[in-house]
Design a protein around this motif. Structure first.
Motif, PDB file in Angstrom:
ATOM      1  N   LYS A  41      41.748  32.354  35.234  1.00 37.03           N
ATOM      2  CA  LYS A  41      42.768  33.400  35.403  1.00 37.03           C
ATOM      3  C   LYS A  41      43.760  33.397  34.231  1.00 37.03           C
ATOM      4  CE  LYS A  41      41.237  35.595  38.938  1.00 37.03           C
ATOM      5  NZ  LYS A  41      40.897  37.031  38.882  1.00 37.03           N
ATOM      6  N   ALA A  93      34.178  46.009  45.026  1.00 36.11           N
ATOM      7  CA  ALA A  93      34.763  46.936  46.007  1.00 36.11           C
ATOM      8  C   ALA A  93      34.225  46.714  47.417  1.00 36.11           C
ATOM      9  CB  ALA A  93      34.508  48.383  45.561  1.00 36.11           C
ATOM     10  N   GLY A 134      44.560  39.678  37.780  1.00 37.60           N
ATOM     11  CA  GLY A 134      44.739  38.277  37.401  1.00 37.60           C
ATOM     12  C   GLY A 134      45.148  37.491  38.633  1.00 37.60           C
ATOM     13  N   PHE A 146      38.634  35.764  50.040  1.00 40.09           N
ATOM     14  CA  PHE A 146      38.794  34.830  48.916  1.00 40.09           C
ATOM     15  C   PHE A 146      38.655  33.357  49.330  1.00 40.09           C
ATOM     16  CE2 PHE A 146      41.596  32.165  46.294  1.00 40.09           C
ATOM     17  CZ  PHE A 146      41.141  32.435  45.021  1.00 40.09           C
ATOM     18  N   SER A 195      34.930  44.157  49.388  1.00 40.54           N
ATOM     19  CA  SER A 195      35.865  43.518  50.320  1.00 40.54           C
ATOM     20  C   SER A 195      37.219  43.326  49.658  1.00 40.54           C
ATOM     21  CB  SER A 195      35.321  42.168  50.820  1.00 40.54           C
ATOM     22  OG  SER A 195      35.610  41.141  49.914  1.00 40.54           O
ATOM     23  N   GLY A 196      38.192  42.917  50.465  1.00 42.43           N
ATOM     24  CA  GLY A 196      39.496  42.501  49.969  1.00 42.43           C
ATOM     25  C   GLY A 196      40.226  43.535  49.129  1.00 42.43           C
ATOM     26  N   THR A 207      31.768  34.734  36.333  1.00 42.25           N
ATOM     27  CA  THR A 207      32.241  35.929  37.039  1.00 42.25           C
ATOM     28  C   THR A 207      33.596  36.390  36.486  1.00 42.25           C
ATOM     29  OG1 THR A 207      31.231  34.991  39.048  1.00 42.25           O
ATOM     30  CG2 THR A 207      32.668  36.906  39.335  1.00 42.25           C
ATOM     31  N   ILE A 260      27.835  41.098  38.395  1.00 42.36           N
ATOM     32  CA  ILE A 260      28.597  41.261  37.144  1.00 42.36           C
ATOM     33  C   ILE A 260      28.334  40.123  36.148  1.00 42.36           C
ATOM     34  CG2 ILE A 260      30.763  40.064  37.778  1.00 42.36           C
ATOM     35  CD1 ILE A 260      32.143  42.707  36.784  1.00 42.36           C
ATOM     36  N   LEU A 262      36.315  35.322  41.847  1.00 40.05           N
ATOM     37  CA  LEU A 262      36.259  34.350  42.935  1.00 40.05           C
ATOM     38  C   LEU A 262      36.713  32.971  42.476  1.00 40.05           C
ATOM     39  CD1 LEU A 262      32.431  33.719  43.586  1.00 40.05           C
ATOM     40  CD2 LEU A 262      33.536  33.846  41.385  1.00 40.05           C
TER      41      LEU A 262
HETATM   42  P1  NDP Z   1      37.138  38.906  48.125  1.00 39.03           P
HETATM   43  O1  NDP Z   1      36.256  37.722  48.208  1.00 39.03           O
HETATM   44  O2  NDP Z   1      37.556  39.550  49.394  1.00 39.03           O
HETATM   45  O3  NDP Z   1      36.489  40.013  47.169  1.00 39.03           O
HETATM   46  C1  NDP Z   1      35.838  39.657  45.971  1.00 39.03           C
HETATM   47  C2  NDP Z   1      35.015  40.830  45.470  1.00 39.03           C
HETATM   48  O4  NDP Z   1      34.404  40.452  44.231  1.00 39.03           O
HETATM   49  C3  NDP Z   1      33.903  41.204  46.436  1.00 39.03           C
HETATM   50  O5  NDP Z   1      33.822  42.602  46.534  1.00 39.03           O
HETATM   51  C4  NDP Z   1      32.645  40.645  45.766  1.00 39.03           C
HETATM   52  O6  NDP Z   1      31.543  41.504  46.038  1.00 39.03           O
HETATM   53  C5  NDP Z   1      33.022  40.763  44.283  1.00 39.03           C
HETATM   54  N1  NDP Z   1      32.243  39.828  43.478  1.00 39.03           N
HETATM   55  C6  NDP Z   1      32.305  38.468  43.486  1.00 39.03           C
HETATM   56  N2  NDP Z   1      31.384  37.957  42.664  1.00 39.03           N
HETATM   57  C7  NDP Z   1      30.712  39.014  42.117  1.00 39.03           C
HETATM   58  C8  NDP Z   1      29.637  39.127  41.208  1.00 39.03           C
HETATM   59  N3  NDP Z   1      29.054  38.057  40.666  1.00 39.03           N
HETATM   60  N4  NDP Z   1      29.186  40.364  40.889  1.00 39.03           N
HETATM   61  C9  NDP Z   1      29.772  41.455  41.421  1.00 39.03           C
HETATM   62  N5  NDP Z   1      30.792  41.414  42.285  1.00 39.03           N
HETATM   63  C10 NDP Z   1      31.261  40.203  42.635  1.00 39.03           C
HETATM   64  O7  NDP Z   1      38.421  38.397  47.308  1.00 39.03           O
HETATM   65  P2  NDP Z   1      39.728  39.153  46.797  1.00 39.03           P
HETATM   66  O8  NDP Z   1      39.748  40.568  47.166  1.00 39.03           O
HETATM   67  O9  NDP Z   1      40.872  38.310  47.185  1.00 39.03           O
HETATM   68  O10 NDP Z   1      39.515  38.965  45.236  1.00 39.03           O
HETATM   69  C11 NDP Z   1      39.574  40.044  44.309  1.00 39.03           C
HETATM   70  C12 NDP Z   1      40.218  39.538  43.028  1.00 39.03           C
HETATM   71  O11 NDP Z   1      41.559  39.167  43.278  1.00 39.03           O
HETATM   72  C13 NDP Z   1      39.548  38.302  42.416  1.00 39.03           C
HETATM   73  O12 NDP Z   1      39.480  38.474  41.021  1.00 39.03           O
HETATM   74  C14 NDP Z   1      40.510  37.168  42.763  1.00 39.03           C
HETATM   75  O13 NDP Z   1      40.433  36.120  41.842  1.00 39.03           O
HETATM   76  C15 NDP Z   1      41.835  37.898  42.695  1.00 39.03           C
HETATM   77  N6  NDP Z   1      42.948  37.292  43.403  1.00 39.03           N
HETATM   78  C16 NDP Z   1      42.868  37.035  44.750  1.00 39.03           C
HETATM   79  C17 NDP Z   1      43.974  36.476  45.395  1.00 39.03           C
HETATM   80  C18 NDP Z   1      43.939  36.113  46.837  1.00 39.03           C
HETATM   81  O14 NDP Z   1      44.820  35.329  47.261  1.00 39.03           O
HETATM   82  N7  NDP Z   1      43.037  36.651  47.631  1.00 39.03           N
HETATM   83  C19 NDP Z   1      45.225  36.218  44.662  1.00 39.03           C
HETATM   84  C20 NDP Z   1      45.174  36.497  43.278  1.00 39.03           C
HETATM   85  C21 NDP Z   1      44.081  37.060  42.680  1.00 39.03           C
HETATM   86  P3  NDP Z   1      30.064  41.001  46.435  1.00 39.03           P
HETATM   87  O15 NDP Z   1      30.218  39.714  47.182  1.00 39.03           O
HETATM   88  O16 NDP Z   1      29.508  42.140  47.230  1.00 39.03           O
HETATM   89  O17 NDP Z   1      29.391  40.851  45.115  1.00 39.03           O
END
Ligand code: NDP
Ligand code: 8X3
Length: 252
Positions: A157, A10, A139, A190, A12-13, A111, A61, A90
């Motif tokens: 995915k 939560a 997904g 992302f 970002s994104g 992850t 996570i 990610l």
């Molecule tokens: P962001 O990078 O903006 O957000 C990713 C979030 O995941 C962050 O809040 C980060 O928090 C958290 N995160 C990553 N690794 C960990 C970890 N090891 N433990 C806990 N938290 C973690 O990317 P998106 O919002 O785009 O991505 C969110 C989801 O959407 C992902 O599953 C991605 O695969 C999916 N997705 C994204 C698309 C895109 O085009 N953007 C399209 C399709 C799916 P922190 O760094 O604080 O741990």
């Protein structure tokens, strides 16, 4: 306490936009991510702005014991989780398998697959006790198609796609809904993460067309939670209008 929504990733994104959407609609939130300070700032801002209760839980996570510790030690009043949004995830790197970086693969697998499984394993028994709950897995179009230099991310995915179907089968006797939301290109952090901080490379992914915005996904995530008890949306693919498949874009 209002309906409790647990959102992973939560900070970002898409996860942050979901937190804002569910805050705006009066839900109590459990927010997770690794960046503790950011998580606390977001939580305070949402409480101040919407008068809701927010419980920030900072953990990685990928670390099994930290996931279970966080959920098992929830204060009693926070244990009745109604909605779990499995969003943390990610992509790292873009390469062929023959040239791939094994550390990158492990970060994605740990992850996107194992992390999602740990949190689901910890939360589902709480939902089963309540005989209700809604799991929403984020997904991707990468879980429906495979594209060049993306084999491992796409595989993770595809695993989310399979786990969404599997968890639905496993929990159907317990009144639990399982929905997969599979977006195309959404402009978030992302691509900055995928290209290891190279902002020019990341920006180029979203050039020449209007990508999805994380709020677009949050609106749909919220929508699927508003349907009657007897209705579940199993699976939704959401793309920018200018994207036709994982690799086909109309760019000006
Ligand atoms: P962001 O990078 O903006 O957000 C990713 C979030 O995941 C962050 O809040 C980060 O928090 C958290 N995160 C990553 N690794 C960990 C970890 N090891 N433990 C806990 N938290 C973690 O990317 P998106 O919002 O785009 O991505 C969110 C989801 O959407 C992902 O599953 C991605 O695969 C999916 N997705 C994204 C698309 C895109 O085009 N953007 C399209 C399709 C799916 P922190 O760094 O604080 O741990
Ligand atoms: C993120 C979208 O197309 O980069 O899941 O894989 S894509």
């Amino acid at each position: 306490m209002q309906n409790i929504v647990l959102i992973t990733g939560a900070t970002s994104g898409i996860g942050l936009s979901c937190a804002e959407k569910f805050a705006e609609t009066g839900h109590s939130l459990i927010l997770t991510g690794r960046r503790k300070e950011k998580l606390i700032n977001i939580s305070e801002k949402l409480t101040e702005e919407y008068g809701i209760e927010v419980l920030p839980l900072a953990f990685d996570i990928r670390i099994k014991k930290d996931v279970f510790q966080a959920i098992d030690n929830l204060p009693e009043e926070w244990k009745s989780i109604d909605i779990l949004i499995n969003n943390a995830g990610l992509a790292v790197g873009m390469n062929t398998v023959q040239d791939g970086d094994i550390d990158d693969w492990e970060r994605m697998i740990d992850t996107n697959i194992k992390g999602l499984l740990y949190i689901s394993r910890a939360v589902l028994p709480l939902m089963i006790l309540q005989k209700k709950g809604h799991v929403i897995n984020i997904g991707s179009i990468a879980g429906k198609e495979v594209y060049p230099n993306g084999a491992v991310y796409c595989a993770t995915k595809h695993a989310v796609d399979a786990l969404s179907k599997g968890i639905r089968i496993d929990t159907v006797n317990h009144g639990i809904k399982v929905t997969q939301i599979a977006p195309g290109a959404v402009e978030t952090e992302f691509s900055i993460v995928r290209f290891k901080g190279d902002k020019n490379k990341a920006n180029s992914v979203y050039k020449g067309y209007e990508p999805l915005h994380p709020e677009n996904i949050a609106d749909v995530v919220y929508f699927v939670t508003t349907l009657p008890k007897n209705v579940n949306i199993n699976d939704l693919v959401i793309m920018p209008t200018a994207q036709a498949s994982a690799t086909v874009f109309h760019k000006e």
